[in-house]
Structures are given as structure tokens and as C-alpha cells.
Motif scaffolding. Structure first.
Motif, PDB file in Angstrom:
ATOM      1  N   GLU A 152      -0.124  -0.746  -9.856  1.00 54.43           N
ATOM      2  CA  GLU A 152       1.158  -0.092  -9.589  1.00 54.43           C
ATOM      3  C   GLU A 152       1.228   0.483  -8.184  1.00 54.43           C
ATOM      4  O   GLU A 152       2.299   0.493  -7.557  1.00 54.43           O
ATOM      5  CB  GLU A 152       1.430   0.994 -10.630  1.00 54.43           C
ATOM      6  N   ILE A 155       1.934  -2.405  -5.873  1.00 55.15           N
ATOM      7  CA  ILE A 155       3.338  -2.789  -6.024  1.00 55.15           C
ATOM      8  C   ILE A 155       4.238  -1.785  -5.302  1.00 55.15           C
ATOM      9  O   ILE A 155       5.216  -2.166  -4.643  1.00 55.15           O
ATOM     10  CB  ILE A 155       3.703  -2.903  -7.513  1.00 55.15           C
ATOM     11  N   ALA A 156       3.908  -0.522  -5.405  1.00 53.36           N
ATOM     12  CA  ALA A 156       4.694   0.516  -4.727  1.00 53.36           C
ATOM     13  C   ALA A 156       4.690   0.298  -3.213  1.00 53.36           C
ATOM     14  O   ALA A 156       5.715   0.503  -2.541  1.00 53.36           O
ATOM     15  CB  ALA A 156       4.145   1.900  -5.068  1.00 53.36           C
ATOM     16  N   LYS A 159       6.996  -2.662  -2.365  1.00 52.31           N
ATOM     17  CA  LYS A 159       8.404  -2.259  -2.487  1.00 52.31           C
ATOM     18  C   LYS A 159       8.827  -1.361  -1.325  1.00 52.31           C
ATOM     19  O   LYS A 159       9.929  -1.500  -0.785  1.00 52.31           O
ATOM     20  CB  LYS A 159       8.632  -1.544  -3.821  1.00 52.31           C
ATOM     21  N   LYS A 160       7.948  -0.451  -0.935  1.00 53.54           N
ATOM     22  CA  LYS A 160       8.250   0.444   0.178  1.00 53.54           C
ATOM     23  C   LYS A 160       8.465  -0.355   1.458  1.00 53.54           C
ATOM     24  O   LYS A 160       9.436  -0.109   2.204  1.00 53.54           O
ATOM     25  CB  LYS A 160       7.104   1.438   0.370  1.00 53.54           C
ATOM     26  N   HIS A 162       9.345  -3.481   1.714  1.00 50.78           N
ATOM     27  CA  HIS A 162      10.584  -4.249   1.564  1.00 50.78           C
ATOM     28  C   HIS A 162      11.806  -3.385   1.859  1.00 50.78           C
ATOM     29  O   HIS A 162      12.715  -3.802   2.597  1.00 50.78           O
ATOM     30  CB  HIS A 162      10.667  -4.808   0.142  1.00 50.78           C
ATOM     31  N   PHE A 163      11.845  -2.191   1.313  1.00 50.05           N
ATOM     32  CA  PHE A 163      13.006  -1.322   1.508  1.00 50.05           C
ATOM     33  C   PHE A 163      13.129  -0.829   2.949  1.00 50.05           C
ATOM     34  O   PHE A 163      14.221  -0.450   3.388  1.00 50.05           O
ATOM     35  CB  PHE A 163      12.955  -0.152   0.530  1.00 50.05           C
ATOM     36  N   THR A 168       7.460  -9.022   3.698  1.00 49.51           N
ATOM     37  CA  THR A 168       6.342  -8.823   2.775  1.00 49.51           C
ATOM     38  C   THR A 168       5.806 -10.144   2.252  1.00 49.51           C
ATOM     39  O   THR A 168       6.518 -11.147   2.201  1.00 49.51           O
ATOM     40  CB  THR A 168       6.794  -7.981   1.569  1.00 49.51           C
ATOM     41  N   ARG A 187       8.274 -10.483 -11.904  1.00 49.33           N
ATOM     42  CA  ARG A 187       8.572  -9.070 -11.691  1.00 49.33           C
ATOM     43  C   ARG A 187       8.877  -8.737 -10.232  1.00 49.33           C
ATOM     44  O   ARG A 187       9.756  -7.919  -9.944  1.00 49.33           O
ATOM     45  CB  ARG A 187       7.386  -8.217 -12.163  1.00 49.33           C
ATOM     46  N   LEU A 188       8.177  -9.395  -9.301  1.00 49.11           N
ATOM     47  CA  LEU A 188       8.224  -8.948  -7.910  1.00 49.11           C
ATOM     48  C   LEU A 188       9.024  -9.828  -6.969  1.00 49.11           C
ATOM     49  O   LEU A 188       9.174  -9.483  -5.798  1.00 49.11           O
ATOM     50  CB  LEU A 188       6.791  -8.827  -7.364  1.00 49.11           C
ATOM     51  N   PHE A 191      11.254  -8.524  -4.142  1.00 50.48           N
ATOM     52  CA  PHE A 191      10.681  -7.696  -3.077  1.00 50.48           C
ATOM     53  C   PHE A 191       9.700  -8.447  -2.181  1.00 50.48           C
ATOM     54  O   PHE A 191       9.151  -7.867  -1.249  1.00 50.48           O
ATOM     55  CB  PHE A 191       9.952  -6.487  -3.696  1.00 50.48           C
TER      56      PHE A 191
END
Length: 239
Positions: A152, A155-156, A159-160, A162-163, A168, A187-188, A191
Motif C-alpha cells: 500500500e 501504491i501511495a 498515486k502521489k 501521478h497526481f 509513472t 487496480r492501478l 495511475f
């Protein structure tokens, strides 16, 4: 002739034309790591900076021109070892590469430990951030990657990035459980800008228990359905 920045050979060439290793050794202790086959257990006991790393990197950078291919940090070990929090050699290296207008990418299992340096990636169109993810189940990750960041947490970090608009990528290698590999993509995919996938090697019992041709078709179909940018390593395509 370059010193710290080098041209990978063999299977590693599928990941990058150039690479740079900052630390000797790695404390993540991944059971599947190929490095243990030529370093025994020494590789896992500590992670120490390469001697005079920064000075040597600066010299190498002077020899690279505008047409330099992307530089991967890193193949051997992880550039975000716990020691990096204090030493900040990776941060210094990224700044040197950016200041020289050179393309670079990071591949790490350290998760949000790397977020500290996203200010260097952000707004620079020659930088990408990548992580290795193999499992969705933490219990499996705990066995195979005992000291890496949690699933996790990795994954965080993706995502960070990507945002923040940082390109990525995710390395699903070595694939050990095809079901979990497929779940990761499902799931990903919103992102992740690029995927690299390769099967496990050096573990015949696991290799022989998987229908790799069936897995190759399933994951290829999934990538194409999602319009994903991806690369299957020769370990899969040459079956």
C-alpha cells in the motif's frame, strides 16, 4: 569511458540503456533477488554509499550530451535505502542529472520514502518515477520482500507521483503469482503510464507450476483493453 554511469548488459538492457548505482548492497532482502546468486548473503547485510560517488557522478555527467538516453537509478540495490534519509545521496544525484538536463528514472521498492524528492521530478519532462510491485497480498510481499515498503505504501507513492503530473511506471517482475499480477494492473492502470512485466527465474518449482503462455495472453489482452503502454520482457515473449 564513464565510471558511475554505465551500460547494462544482458537481461538488464531491457530496462535501460544507461544505469547508475548509488549504494553497494541492499537491505530489502528480497528472496527472488538475482544479486544473491553472485554476492551470497553479503549483498543483504548492509547498504553503503559507493566511494566518492558524487564527485564521480559529476565527472560522468560532463561526458554525456543532449542525446543521452534515460539513466535508471538503479539496477543493483535500491536508491532509497534507509540510509538515504540521512545521507541524501540520491537527492543530490537527481539534482545533478536535472541540472545537466539529462533524462532519468527511478525504480524503487521504498514507497513514500521517495516522495521527499518529487519536487525534483515535478515539472521536469525528462524524469519518471517507478516502483516494483508484484503482489496485492501483503503476506506474500512480507515473505518475498521482507524489508521493502508495504504494498500500500508503494501504491501511495505511485498515486502521489501521478497526481503531481510525474510520469509513472510499474515493474511487475518477477511475476510469481499471475493472479495477483493481473489484479495489480486492474487496480492501478489509471495511475500508471507504463508497465514492464517479466516472469520469475531461478525458481523452477514456481516456474513449472504456471502456464506462462496463458498468463502472457491474459495480461496482454488486459493491457490492450485499457490502452496501456507496456513492455513484456523476453522471458515472456520468447516462450
Amino acid at each position: 569511458m564513464k565510471d558511475i554511469i554505465y551500460e547494462p548488459k544482458g537481461k538488464a538492457k531491457e530496462y535501460a540503456d544507461l544505469a547508475c548505482d548509488i549504494y553497494n548492497g541492499c537491505t530489502h532482502g528480497c528472496v527472488y533477488c538475482y544479486a544473491k546468486y553472485y554476492t551470497k548473503d553479503v549483498f543483504y547485510k548492509t547498504a553503503s554509499p559507493r566511494k566518492n560517488f558524487i564527485d564521480r557522478l559529476k565527472q560522468d555527467v560532463k561526458m554525456l550530451g543532449a542525446d543521452c538516453p534515460e539513466i535508471l537509478l538503479s539496477f543493483h540495490g535500491d536508491v532509497y535505502q534507509p540510509a538515504e534519509e540521512e545521507l541524501q545521496l540520491t537527492r543530490a544525484a537527481l539534482k545533478i542529472l536535472r541540472d545537466a538536463n539529462l533524462p532519468f528514472t527511478v525504480l524503487t521498492k521504498a514507497g513514500t520514502r521517495a516522495v521527499r524528492d518529487f519536487d525534483i521530478f515535478e515539472g521536469y519532462d525528462k524524469a519518471r518515477f517507478g516502483t516494483t510491485l508484484i503482489f496485492t497480498e501483503q503476506a506474500d510481499a512480507d515473505y518475498w520482500e521482507p524489508a521493502a515498503a508495504s504494498v500500500e505504501d508503494r501504491i501511495a507513492a505511485i498515486k502521489k507521483a501521478h497526481f503531481l503530473g510525474i510520469p509513472t511506471w510499474v515493474s511487475i517482475e518477477p511475476v510469481i503469482d499471475p493472479v495477483q499480477a493481473i489484479q495489480l494492473v486492474k487496480r492501478l492502470h489509471p495511475f500508471v503510464d507504463h508497465w514492464k512485466v517479466g516472469k520469475i527465474n531461478y525458481h523452477k518449482e514456481i516456474e513449472n507450476a504456471v502456464d506462462w503462455i496463458d498468463f502472457r495472453k491474459e495480461i496482454t489482452d488486459l493491457f490492450q483493453k485499457n490502452g496501456a503502454d507496456y513492455y513484456l520482457k523476453k522471458s515472456l515473449t520468447d516462450l
